[in-house]
Design an enzyme around this catalytic site. Structure first.
Site, PDB file in Angstrom:
ATOM      1  N   HIS A  69       0.790  -1.207  -0.048  1.00 26.06           N
ATOM      2  CA  HIS A  69       0.035  -0.091   0.108  1.00 26.06           C
ATOM      3  C   HIS A  69       0.810   1.128  -0.114  1.00 26.06           C
ATOM      4  O   HIS A  69       1.777   1.349   0.705  1.00 26.06           O
ATOM      5  CB  HIS A  69      -1.147  -0.005   0.918  1.00 26.06           C
ATOM      6  CG  HIS A  69      -0.571   0.046   2.506  1.00 26.06           C
ATOM      7  ND1 HIS A  69      -0.456   1.061   3.207  1.00 26.06           N
ATOM      8  CD2 HIS A  69      -0.071  -1.240   3.244  1.00 26.06           C
ATOM      9  CE1 HIS A  69       0.387   0.963   4.293  1.00 26.06           C
ATOM     10  NE2 HIS A  69       0.362  -0.560   4.586  1.00 26.06           N
ATOM     11  N   ASP A 186       6.056   1.694   6.541  1.00 31.98           N
ATOM     12  CA  ASP A 186       5.020   1.122   6.301  1.00 31.98           C
ATOM     13  C   ASP A 186       3.972   1.754   5.414  1.00 31.98           C
ATOM     14  O   ASP A 186       3.519   2.958   5.973  1.00 31.98           O
ATOM     15  CB  ASP A 186       4.259   0.798   7.701  1.00 31.98           C
ATOM     16  CG  ASP A 186       2.765   0.221   7.772  1.00 31.98           C
ATOM     17  OD1 ASP A 186       2.478  -0.286   6.579  1.00 31.98           O
ATOM     18  OD2 ASP A 186       1.951   0.470   8.910  1.00 31.98           O
ATOM     19  N   GLU A 220      -5.415   1.440   2.709  1.00 31.91           N
ATOM     20  CA  GLU A 220      -5.061   0.187   3.513  1.00 31.91           C
ATOM     21  C   GLU A 220      -5.177   0.748   4.685  1.00 31.91           C
ATOM     22  O   GLU A 220      -5.700   0.008   5.802  1.00 31.91           O
ATOM     23  CB  GLU A 220      -3.721  -0.416   3.373  1.00 31.91           C
ATOM     24  CG  GLU A 220      -3.389  -1.556   3.857  1.00 31.91           C
ATOM     25  CD  GLU A 220      -3.001  -1.621   5.135  1.00 31.91           C
ATOM     26  OE1 GLU A 220      -2.995  -2.620   6.020  1.00 31.91           O
ATOM     27  OE2 GLU A 220      -2.561  -0.520   6.024  1.00 31.91           O
ATOM     28  N   GLU A 221      -4.504   1.816   5.317  1.00 36.79           N
ATOM     29  CA  GLU A 221      -4.389   2.320   6.592  1.00 36.79           C
ATOM     30  C   GLU A 221      -5.930   2.505   7.088  1.00 36.79           C
ATOM     31  O   GLU A 221      -6.029   2.839   8.435  1.00 36.79           O
ATOM     32  CB  GLU A 221      -3.669   3.521   6.684  1.00 36.79           C
ATOM     33  CG  GLU A 221      -2.046   3.307   6.443  1.00 36.79           C
ATOM     34  CD  GLU A 221      -1.395   2.349   7.534  1.00 36.79           C
ATOM     35  OE1 GLU A 221      -2.102   1.817   8.454  1.00 36.79           O
ATOM     36  OE2 GLU A 221      -0.265   2.014   7.238  1.00 36.79           O
ATOM     37  N   ASP A 241       4.143  -6.415   3.161  1.00 33.63           N
ATOM     38  CA  ASP A 241       3.363  -5.098   3.861  1.00 33.63           C
ATOM     39  C   ASP A 241       4.785  -5.451   5.389  1.00 33.63           C
ATOM     40  O   ASP A 241       5.548  -6.291   5.349  1.00 33.63           O
ATOM     41  CB  ASP A 241       2.235  -5.259   4.532  1.00 33.63           C
ATOM     42  CG  ASP A 241       1.687  -4.019   5.016  1.00 33.63           C
ATOM     43  OD1 ASP A 241       2.576  -3.031   5.388  1.00 33.63           O
ATOM     44  OD2 ASP A 241       0.472  -3.683   5.055  1.00 33.63           O
ATOM     45  N   HIS A 321       4.285   2.579  13.032  1.00 30.10           N
ATOM     46  CA  HIS A 321       3.235   3.581  13.128  1.00 30.10           C
ATOM     47  C   HIS A 321       4.084   4.852  13.911  1.00 30.10           C
ATOM     48  O   HIS A 321       3.354   5.808  14.365  1.00 30.10           O
ATOM     49  CB  HIS A 321       1.986   3.295  13.416  1.00 30.10           C
ATOM     50  CG  HIS A 321       1.142   2.676  12.586  1.00 30.10           C
ATOM     51  ND1 HIS A 321      -0.031   2.422  12.910  1.00 30.10           N
ATOM     52  CD2 HIS A 321       1.438   2.220  11.429  1.00 30.10           C
ATOM     53  CE1 HIS A 321      -0.522   1.920  11.859  1.00 30.10           C
ATOM     54  NE2 HIS A 321       0.310   1.611  10.967  1.00 30.10           N
TER      55      HIS A 321
HETATM   56 ZN   LIG Z   1       0.933  -1.526   6.332  1.00 30.55          ZN
END
Ligand SMILES: [Zn+2]
Length: 344
Positions: A69, A186, A220-221, A241, A321
């Site tokens: 993503h 990510d 995606e998030e 991912d 994150h």
């Molecule tokens: Zn991800």
């Protein structure tokens, strides 16, 4: 295989994509960049209606859908405070603790950009006796604009309004020792890896044992990246991912992580077994882990009603994150697992 050539390309692409702000819902620029990159190799990518990029890269039958993503965490202006600062609402799982003191850009709907910093309200430690005790939340924090504003009106005059997108500085660094540090590895690191795989297939004239599509997803998030646009002939969805790194798990940033189960449930038994067998066969540095708090585009494919087998791999990423970290070794092991999994 020319390791230096492909690893260099992957890291260069990752760095370029990281420099294009693309939180969920604001991915057009990143998508056109990815489209161009596929076109450079002579592929014919297409865009999905919601903004993802799909590219068929070769092979016939038993189609595999590889996904990564390009959307990231970010925020949206949800109010303008009386002092002219901005109140934010997160896009995806952006955590206020992880964003404190980060520089950010505000993109207005009219195409203007402004910079600012995400700070605790009343952020001077010489003035605020409660600085250490205050919980960091989107209510206790604000964006201080790098503009001469003292009131809500001043900020409105700049053209900033509710619904404007706020993007945090990725602060990308690659160290001499091979560590890759940045927000949003990510999943832009995996977008780089997928582009590297597409380059490899084209330049080495690889005869793929089955049809392979790549899907660079968006949203995606926020949970629906991989929900649509899967061609009928696809029998397997493989998410590339970030691999989880942390206490209780075995993976490090130097390895490719093969996920056996995430918080939605187990990945397809055969797909996971075949990925492990491929990693062993090529003597790759890999780890198999169960991710406690995680969902992927491949999960979403099944949730949205597609009858496919699914798997998940990725380079180990620490501090997910937040200010994330991976390593060239993990990237290379991930790339090699893809080539090994799809070799004739
Ligand atoms: Zn991800």
């Amino acid at each position: 295989m020319d390791k230096e050539k492909y690893l260099t390309y992957i890291l260069e692409e990752t760095t370029k994509i990281l420099s294009i702000d693309s939180p969920s819902g604001f991915t057009k620029k990143a998508a056109s960049y990815v489209m161009q990159e596929y076109e450079k190799f002579g592929y014919k990518p297409t865009q999905t209606v919601k903004g993802g990029v799909i590219c068929e890269i070769g092979g016939e039958g038993n189609a595999l859908f590889m996904e990564a993503h390009m959307d990231t965490l970010g925020a949206m202006v949800c109010d303008i405070n009386a002092n002219g600062s901005l109140k934010l609402s997160p896009l995806g799982g952006m955590n206020p603790n992880n964003a404190e003191t980060e520089n950010c850009m505000i993109y207005t709907r009219e195409g203007k950009t402004y910079s600012g910093t995400f700070q605790l309200k009343n952020a001077s430690i010489h003035v605020n006796g409660e600085f250490n005790k205050t919980e960091r939340t989107f209510d206790s924090m604000e964006v201080v604009l790098d503009e001469k504003v003292f009131s809500k009106e001043d900020t409105l005059k700049l053209g900033i309004m509710t619904g404007d997108v706020v993007c945090f500085d990725p602060r990308t660094r690659i160290t001499e020792s091979g560590y890759i540090k940045s927000r949003f590895l990510d999943d832009k690191l995996s977008v780089g890896i997928l582009l590297g795989f597409a380059k490899y297939v084209k330049e080495e004239k690889i005869n793929l044992p089955r049809k392979v599509y790549q899907h660079i997803t968006v949203y995606e998030e926020v949970g629906h990246g991989g929900a649509a646009s899967i061609p009928d002939e696809v029998t397997e969805v493989l998410s590339v991912d970030m691999g989880c790194v942390g206490e209780g798990l075995t993976c490090s940033e130097h390895q490719v992580s093969i996920c056996a189960k995430d918080s939605r449930g187990p990945y397809d038994y055969d797909v996971v077994s075949n990925l492990i067998a491929a990693a062993k066969n090529a003597n790759l540095d890999f780890a198999v882990d169960v991710y406690p708090y995680y969902g992927s585009d491949a999960d979403v494919a099944l949730v949205s009603g597609h009858d496919v087998k699914h798997g998940l791999i990725g380079s180990g990423v620490y501090a997910s994150h937040g200010y994330e970290r991976s390593h060239k070794d993990g990237v290379w092991n991930t790339f090699r697992l893809l080539t090994e999994y799809l070799h004739n």
